[in-house]
Design a protein around this motif. Structure first.
Motif, mmCIF file in Angstrom:
data_model
loop_
_atom_site.group_PDB
_atom_site.id
_atom_site.type_symbol
_atom_site.label_atom_id
_atom_site.label_comp_id
_atom_site.label_asym_id
_atom_site.label_seq_id
_atom_site.Cartn_x
_atom_site.Cartn_y
_atom_site.Cartn_z
ATOM 1 N N PRO A 192 0.810 -1.204 0.000
ATOM 2 C CA PRO A 192 0.000 0.000 0.000
ATOM 3 C C PRO A 192 0.845 1.256 0.000
ATOM 4 C CG PRO A 192 0.018 -1.001 2.166
ATOM 5 C CD PRO A 192 0.740 -1.939 1.255
ATOM 6 N N ASP A 193 0.332 2.262 -0.639
ATOM 7 C CA ASP A 193 1.001 3.554 -0.621
ATOM 8 C C ASP A 193 0.980 4.061 0.815
ATOM 9 O OD1 ASP A 193 0.572 6.560 -2.601
ATOM 10 O OD2 ASP A 193 1.611 6.239 -0.729
ATOM 11 N N PRO A 194 2.144 4.342 1.389
ATOM 12 C CA PRO A 194 2.169 4.747 2.798
ATOM 13 C C PRO A 194 1.330 5.983 3.086
ATOM 14 C CG PRO A 194 4.395 4.611 1.867
ATOM 15 C CD PRO A 194 3.448 4.325 0.765
ATOM 16 N N ARG A 195 1.200 6.881 2.100
ATOM 17 C CA ARG A 195 0.422 8.088 2.344
ATOM 18 C C ARG A 195 -1.052 7.770 2.520
ATOM 19 N NH1 ARG A 195 -0.514 11.256 -1.164
ATOM 20 N NH2 ARG A 195 -0.015 9.918 -2.909
ATOM 21 N N ASN A 196 -1.480 6.662 1.905
ATOM 22 C CA ASN A 196 -2.900 6.349 1.939
ATOM 23 C C ASN A 196 -3.215 5.138 2.804
ATOM 24 O OD1 ASN A 196 -3.778 8.370 0.046
ATOM 25 N ND2 ASN A 196 -2.525 7.240 -1.397
ATOM 26 N N GLU A 197 -2.234 4.686 3.516
ATOM 27 C CA GLU A 197 -2.456 3.525 4.360
ATOM 28 C C GLU A 197 -3.372 3.923 5.508
ATOM 29 O OE1 GLU A 197 0.075 0.519 7.196
ATOM 30 O OE2 GLU A 197 1.100 1.851 5.824
ATOM 31 N N LEU A 198 -4.509 3.260 5.583
ATOM 32 C CA LEU A 198 -5.475 3.608 6.606
ATOM 33 C C LEU A 198 -5.540 2.484 7.633
ATOM 34 C CD1 LEU A 198 -8.284 5.017 4.339
ATOM 35 C CD2 LEU A 198 -6.476 6.239 5.493
ATOM 36 N N VAL A 199 -5.045 2.747 8.801
ATOM 37 C CA VAL A 199 -5.042 1.736 9.848
ATOM 38 C C VAL A 199 -6.172 2.049 10.819
ATOM 39 C CG1 VAL A 199 -3.669 0.638 11.643
ATOM 40 C CG2 VAL A 199 -2.550 1.587 9.620
ATOM 41 N N ASP A 200 -7.134 1.132 10.901
ATOM 42 C CA ASP A 200 -8.283 1.376 11.740
ATOM 43 C C ASP A 200 -8.054 0.796 13.124
ATOM 44 O OD1 ASP A 200 -10.716 1.688 12.895
ATOM 45 O OD2 ASP A 200 -11.810 1.287 11.049
ATOM 46 N N GLU A 201 -7.514 1.610 14.001
ATOM 47 C CA GLU A 201 -7.212 1.107 15.339
ATOM 48 C C GLU A 201 -8.467 0.902 16.162
ATOM 49 O OE1 GLU A 201 -4.463 3.892 16.910
ATOM 50 O OE2 GLU A 201 -2.744 2.826 16.085
ATOM 51 N N SER B 99 -11.054 -6.402 17.509
ATOM 52 C CA SER B 99 -11.799 -7.611 17.206
ATOM 53 C C SER B 99 -10.918 -8.612 16.465
ATOM 54 C CB SER B 99 -13.037 -7.283 16.378
ATOM 55 O OG SER B 99 -12.638 -6.691 15.181
ATOM 56 N N PHE B 100 -9.781 -8.165 15.967
ATOM 57 C CA PHE B 100 -8.824 -9.062 15.334
ATOM 58 C C PHE B 100 -7.536 -9.022 16.160
ATOM 59 C CE2 PHE B 100 -11.833 -8.764 12.031
ATOM 60 C CZ PHE B 100 -11.693 -9.910 11.288
ATOM 61 N N ALA B 101 -7.540 -9.788 17.224
ATOM 62 C CA ALA B 101 -6.420 -9.734 18.159
ATOM 63 C C ALA B 101 -5.145 -10.293 17.540
ATOM 64 C CB ALA B 101 -6.770 -10.508 19.425
ATOM 65 N N ASP B 102 -5.290 -11.222 16.585
ATOM 66 C CA ASP B 102 -4.123 -11.821 15.944
ATOM 67 C C ASP B 102 -3.341 -10.744 15.216
ATOM 68 O OD1 ASP B 102 -2.600 -12.905 13.711
ATOM 69 O OD2 ASP B 102 -3.436 -14.834 14.318
ATOM 70 N N HIS B 103 -2.066 -10.615 15.588
ATOM 71 C CA HIS B 103 -1.255 -9.547 14.998
ATOM 72 C C HIS B 103 -1.073 -9.738 13.504
ATOM 73 C CE1 HIS B 103 -0.527 -7.587 18.717
ATOM 74 N NE2 HIS B 103 0.025 -8.650 19.268
ATOM 75 N N GLY B 104 -1.027 -11.019 13.088
ATOM 76 C CA GLY B 104 -0.867 -11.290 11.667
ATOM 77 C C GLY B 104 -2.059 -10.791 10.875
ATOM 78 N N ALA C 234 -4.278 -3.966 8.088
ATOM 79 C CA ALA C 234 -3.604 -2.664 7.999
ATOM 80 C C ALA C 234 -3.049 -2.420 6.601
ATOM 81 C CB ALA C 234 -2.483 -2.585 9.024
ATOM 82 N N GLY C 235 -2.812 -3.517 5.871
ATOM 83 C CA GLY C 235 -2.267 -3.386 4.528
ATOM 84 C C GLY C 235 -3.324 -3.195 3.460
#
Lengths: 116, 196
Positions: B112-121, B126-131, B137-138
């Motif tokens: 993903p383009d880092p400028r447009n990477e949208l991470v919904d914290e 609800s998705f505890a698995d880091h993977g 996040a990607g």
């Protein structure tokens, strides 16, 4: 209020749906900044944001709508009525002038396209 | 039997519909700051002006046309959140087009383009698995909204097709593309879950 609300109130100054629009027209015409506009309306500068975010009065309930706004924010009703009437009139005049100018250009263009 | 709590904003919506001249102001004061904050938490990498504009667009659309809101389908806050997310994506798309840095929303696993990477914290826990969280996040912004809707239980092809920019496409095309996106997202999540 907050910076976000101030920003929104600033944005809707160009939107006739909001009271911000006629108030902005009036203030521009009268050369009033926010402090002077608030003094004219009889409210604190901080209250202007919420006042601007009110809906502009409808033609058939003009006075009643502004009375509600004036009572809610403790504004001077007559000053508010005068300012909004003035601002609305200016906006209409501007729109009318623009519409007239557009029509004039269209007529001129048609005249050029229609020989003799 | 389930009990539905009354929407705290029902009164404000009624006032908007009735043409109360104060209602728009009260509505904006009640929702703008919270909406911007929710967007900021959900999309921490988004530009501040884009967050503000998206929240403002959602609020302005609502106060001018409150009848479009159907209380049977959710709360006002939820409706605003979804509308603002969609507006944010549109704003970012517009900006991306302007800068010509984006290649579109095809369902490919490009970084993903880092400028447009949208991470919904906010929705992340609800998705505890880091993977899985890393996969989510990607997602591109379009994939993220599509995924959010899927997770909220949205199954209607027409609604999901709007996210893909296919509102005016033929139903068959909508079905194909929605299925393609859905399968792609699920496959990426499954691959991560089942992987080493």
């Amino acid at each position: 209020m907050s910076a976000a609300l101030d920003h929104l109130a600033e944005r809707v100054k160009s939107d006739p749906w909001f009271l911000a629009h006629p108030l902005a027209e009036y203030a521009r015409s009268a050369g009033l900044d926010d402090v002077a506009l608030a003094a004219k309306l009889g409210c604190a500068v901080a209250d202007l944001t919420a006042v601007r975010l009110c809906r502009a009065p409808q033609p058939d309930t003009f006075r009643a709508d502004l009375t509600v706004v004036a009572e809610c924010f403790g504004l001077n009703l007559f000053s508010l009525l005068a300012a909004v009437q003035h601002g609305t009139g200016l906006a209409r005049l501007r729109e009318g002038t623009q519409a007239g100018a557009d029509a004039g250009w269209q007529i001129a263009a048609q005249d050029r396209e229609t020989p003799g | 039997m389930t009990t539905t709590l009354p929407d705290p904003d029902a009164g404000l919506v009624e006032r908007l519909c009735a043409g109360d001249p104060l209602a728009a102001s009260d509505f904006c004061v009640a929702h703008l700051n919270a909406l911007v904050e929710q967007l900021r938490r959900s999309y921490p990498t988004a530009h501040e002006h884009a967050l503000s504009e998206a929240a403002e667009d959602a609020l302005l659309a609502f106060v001018k046309n409150p009848q479009a809101f159907d209380p049977a389908r959710g709360t006002v806050a939820g409706y605003l959140r979804m509308a603002a997310k969609a507006d944010l994506i549109n704003i970012q798309k517009k900006e991306a087009r302007h800068h010509r840095d984006r290649t579109g929303a095809d369902c490919v696993e490009d970084a993903p383009d880092p400028r447009n990477e949208l991470v919904d914290e906010a929705d992340g826990p609800s998705f505890a698995d880091h993977g899985l969280a890393a996969v989510i996040a990607g997602f591109t912004d379009v994939e993220r909204l599509f995924f959010d809707l899927m997770r909220d239980g949205e199954k209607r092809t027409q609604v999901l097709a709007v996210v893909l920019g296919l509102a005016d496409a033929a139903p068959a095309e909508q079905t194909t593309q929605v299925k393609k996106m859905r399968d792609c997202l699920i496959k990426r999540l499954q691959r991560r879950r089942d992987g080493p």
